[in-house]
Scaffold this motif. Structure first.
Motif, PDB file in Angstrom:
ATOM      1  N   CYS A 175       2.466   4.389   7.899  1.00 28.17           N
ATOM      2  CA  CYS A 175       3.252   5.192   6.950  1.00 28.17           C
ATOM      3  C   CYS A 175       4.446   4.438   6.815  1.00 28.17           C
ATOM      4  O   CYS A 175       5.148   4.197   7.497  1.00 28.17           O
ATOM      5  CB  CYS A 175       3.234   6.728   7.814  1.00 28.17           C
ATOM      6  SG  CYS A 175       4.569   6.818   8.944  1.00 28.17           S
ATOM      7  N   SER A 176       5.094   4.891   5.396  1.00 28.82           N
ATOM      8  CA  SER A 176       6.513   4.520   5.038  1.00 28.82           C
ATOM      9  C   SER A 176       6.988   5.449   4.200  1.00 28.82           C
ATOM     10  O   SER A 176       6.018   5.933   3.233  1.00 28.82           O
ATOM     11  CB  SER A 176       6.221   2.995   4.420  1.00 28.82           C
ATOM     12  OG  SER A 176       7.358   2.413   4.092  1.00 28.82           O
ATOM     13  N   GLY A 177       8.058   5.500   4.189  1.00 29.83           N
ATOM     14  CA  GLY A 177       8.690   6.252   3.070  1.00 29.83           C
ATOM     15  C   GLY A 177       9.052   7.681   3.748  1.00 29.83           C
ATOM     16  O   GLY A 177       8.247   8.537   3.996  1.00 29.83           O
ATOM     17  N   GLY A 178      10.459   8.256   3.738  1.00 28.12           N
ATOM     18  CA  GLY A 178      10.568   9.608   4.026  1.00 28.12           C
ATOM     19  C   GLY A 178      11.473   9.813   5.387  1.00 28.12           C
ATOM     20  O   GLY A 178      11.946  10.721   5.592  1.00 28.12           O
ATOM     21  N   LEU A 179      11.177   8.862   6.301  1.00 28.42           N
ATOM     22  CA  LEU A 179      11.553   9.087   7.670  1.00 28.42           C
ATOM     23  C   LEU A 179      13.060   8.937   7.627  1.00 28.42           C
ATOM     24  O   LEU A 179      13.587   7.817   7.234  1.00 28.42           O
ATOM     25  CB  LEU A 179      11.227   7.855   8.520  1.00 28.42           C
ATOM     26  CG  LEU A 179      11.471   8.095  10.042  1.00 28.42           C
ATOM     27  CD1 LEU A 179      10.801   9.189  10.645  1.00 28.42           C
ATOM     28  CD2 LEU A 179      11.244   6.796  11.017  1.00 28.42           C
ATOM     29  N   THR A 180      13.837   9.898   8.164  1.00 25.19           N
ATOM     30  CA  THR A 180      15.127  10.066   8.287  1.00 25.19           C
ATOM     31  C   THR A 180      15.515  10.655   9.741  1.00 25.19           C
ATOM     32  O   THR A 180      14.719  11.204  10.376  1.00 25.19           O
ATOM     33  CB  THR A 180      15.913  10.928   7.368  1.00 25.19           C
ATOM     34  OG1 THR A 180      15.649  12.157   7.467  1.00 25.19           O
ATOM     35  CG2 THR A 180      15.624  10.444   5.926  1.00 25.19           C
ATOM     36  N   PRO A 181      16.598  10.290  10.103  1.00 27.21           N
ATOM     37  CA  PRO A 181      17.043  10.860  11.848  1.00 27.21           C
ATOM     38  C   PRO A 181      17.075  12.253  11.712  1.00 27.21           C
ATOM     39  O   PRO A 181      16.816  12.860  12.704  1.00 27.21           O
ATOM     40  CB  PRO A 181      18.536  10.348  11.883  1.00 27.21           C
ATOM     41  CG  PRO A 181      18.765   9.148  10.861  1.00 27.21           C
ATOM     42  CD  PRO A 181      17.739   9.299   9.870  1.00 27.21           C
ATOM     43  N   SER A 182      16.904  13.168  10.647  1.00 27.70           N
ATOM     44  CA  SER A 182      16.923  14.715  10.571  1.00 27.70           C
ATOM     45  C   SER A 182      15.948  15.054  10.610  1.00 27.70           C
ATOM     46  O   SER A 182      15.254  16.240  10.746  1.00 27.70           O
ATOM     47  CB  SER A 182      17.724  15.197   9.215  1.00 27.70           C
ATOM     48  OG  SER A 182      17.198  14.487   8.193  1.00 27.70           O
ATOM     49  N   ASN A 183      14.524  14.291  10.300  1.00 25.23           N
ATOM     50  CA  ASN A 183      13.180  14.783  10.041  1.00 25.23           C
ATOM     51  C   ASN A 183      12.055  14.278  11.097  1.00 25.23           C
ATOM     52  O   ASN A 183      11.054  14.549  10.765  1.00 25.23           O
ATOM     53  CB  ASN A 183      12.736  14.767   8.524  1.00 25.23           C
ATOM     54  CG  ASN A 183      12.399  13.406   8.165  1.00 25.23           C
ATOM     55  OD1 ASN A 183      12.411  12.465   8.966  1.00 25.23           O
ATOM     56  ND2 ASN A 183      11.969  13.095   6.778  1.00 25.23           N
ATOM     57  N   VAL A 184      12.710  13.556  12.028  1.00 26.09           N
ATOM     58  CA  VAL A 184      11.933  12.886  12.885  1.00 26.09           C
ATOM     59  C   VAL A 184      10.810  13.525  13.635  1.00 26.09           C
ATOM     60  O   VAL A 184       9.800  13.378  13.751  1.00 26.09           O
ATOM     61  CB  VAL A 184      12.762  12.001  13.970  1.00 26.09           C
ATOM     62  CG1 VAL A 184      11.835  11.643  15.170  1.00 26.09           C
ATOM     63  CG2 VAL A 184      13.190  10.826  13.494  1.00 26.09           C
ATOM     64  N   LYS A 185      11.263  15.011  14.060  1.00 27.03           N
ATOM     65  CA  LYS A 185      10.239  15.659  14.604  1.00 27.03           C
ATOM     66  C   LYS A 185       9.136  16.140  13.738  1.00 27.03           C
ATOM     67  O   LYS A 185       8.109  16.230  14.539  1.00 27.03           O
ATOM     68  CB  LYS A 185      11.159  16.925  15.487  1.00 27.03           C
ATOM     69  CG  LYS A 185      11.843  16.454  16.469  1.00 27.03           C
ATOM     70  CD  LYS A 185      12.672  17.906  17.116  1.00 27.03           C
ATOM     71  CE  LYS A 185      13.533  17.348  18.261  1.00 27.03           C
ATOM     72  NZ  LYS A 185      14.318  18.748  18.716  1.00 27.03           N
ATOM     73  N   GLU A 186       9.455  16.375  12.641  1.00 25.85           N
ATOM     74  CA  GLU A 186       8.410  16.970  11.847  1.00 25.85           C
ATOM     75  C   GLU A 186       7.670  15.678  11.258  1.00 25.85           C
ATOM     76  O   GLU A 186       6.326  16.042  10.837  1.00 25.85           O
ATOM     77  CB  GLU A 186       9.062  17.703  10.357  1.00 25.85           C
ATOM     78  CG  GLU A 186       9.756  18.921  10.867  1.00 25.85           C
ATOM     79  CD  GLU A 186      10.956  18.684  11.457  1.00 25.85           C
ATOM     80  OE1 GLU A 186      11.712  17.605  11.200  1.00 25.85           O
ATOM     81  OE2 GLU A 186      11.594  19.516  12.271  1.00 25.85           O
TER      82      GLU A 186
END
Length: 277
Positions: A237-248
């Protein structure tokens, strides 16, 4: 590397003429927290300047200067004064950028592991032209996968390739013909139907692009169940991962998570070099 020097000194080093060639030493300081990355490249930069480097920190070491009064003596550089200053800015710019990428990579890897992800975290090919090797090396020191180094490393069929060829199936068939058995083929898709077509056509890796966290989990689980025991493939998967949304975002039905967040726009680590006096 010779291009870096040519860019910085296109004709004559006037400041170098001022200071001359008397032998001196200089201290390379780290002034902000981060992972040290780029030691072999700094060594080569100064070697080409007829200087030597003695390191007091290790490649991959996380250094926090706050505990040492705001700066840490990372290395000592020795050589002719003019040559020390010739290599200074080239070395510092490279080291700061490379260490920044290693630091961001280490941080993101820690976050996904803490969230329970056991797969591969990778960077992307969205690197700076002419500086890719350094940026990819920073990812490596930071502990993540570098992904493909260039267009010759793996056949990745993105949306523009598919549209230009006409269909996923035709694009994969053509890719296999030109790449043979030795190159993996990856196909970017934005739907389960596209993923099914790519898997059926023989893609080695299927990239689920720009899904939100919940949509990614649903699609990945569905594909795993539908193709279990029928075809072997990896899911990326690619696109959208940030430190703030890792758990989701993360889930272990995905084999590879690739992100440019670890090397695009990440803060540099602050280094400076001072002649000893």
């Amino acid at each position: 590397m010779s291009a870096w020097f040519a860019e910085d000194t296109p004709s004559f080093d006037y400041g170098g003429f001022v200071v001359g060639d008397a032998p001196r030493t200089a201290t390379l300081f780290q002034k902000s927290a981060g992972v040290v990355a780029g030691v072999p490249i700094v060594n080569e930069i100064f070697r080409q300047c007829d200087c030597t480097v003695t390191w007091h920190v290790k490649e991959g070491e996380l250094i926090d200067p706050k505990a040492s009064g705001g700066k840490v003596a990372a290395a000592t550089v020795s050589g002719p004064t003019r040559q020390l200053l010739l290599g200074e800015r080239v070395a510092l710019n490279m080291l700061s950028r490379c260490s920044g990428i290693a630091t961001a990579s280490r941080k993101m890897l820690t976050l996904v592991r803490e969230a329970g992800y056991t797969g591969t975290l990778a960077g992307t090919r969205k690197t700076t032209p002419g500086f890719r090797l350094v940026e990819k090396y920073g990812m490596l020191v930071g502990g993540i996968d570098q992904h493909r180094m260039d267009l010759s490393s793996m056949i990745m069929l993105k949306d523009n390739h598919i549209w230009a060829r006409g269909s996923i199936t035709d694009a994969v068939k053509a890719a296999r013909a030109v790449g043979g058995f030795s190159l993996k083929i990856e196909v970017e898709v934005d739907s389960e139907a596209g993923a099914d077509e790519a898997i059926e056509a023989g893609a080695d890796i299927v990239m689920l692009d720009n899904y939100d966290g919940e949509g990614l989990k649903v699609a990945a689980r569905s594909l795993r169940e539908r193709w279990k025991g029928k075809k072997s493939f990896l899911l990326e998967c690619s696109g959208g991962l940030t430190p703030s949304n890792v758990k989701e975002y993360v889930n272990n039905d995905i084999d590879i998570i690739s992100t440019s967040a670890v090397h695009q726009g990440c803060p540099h680590v602050d280094f400076s070099m001072k002649i000893d006096h």
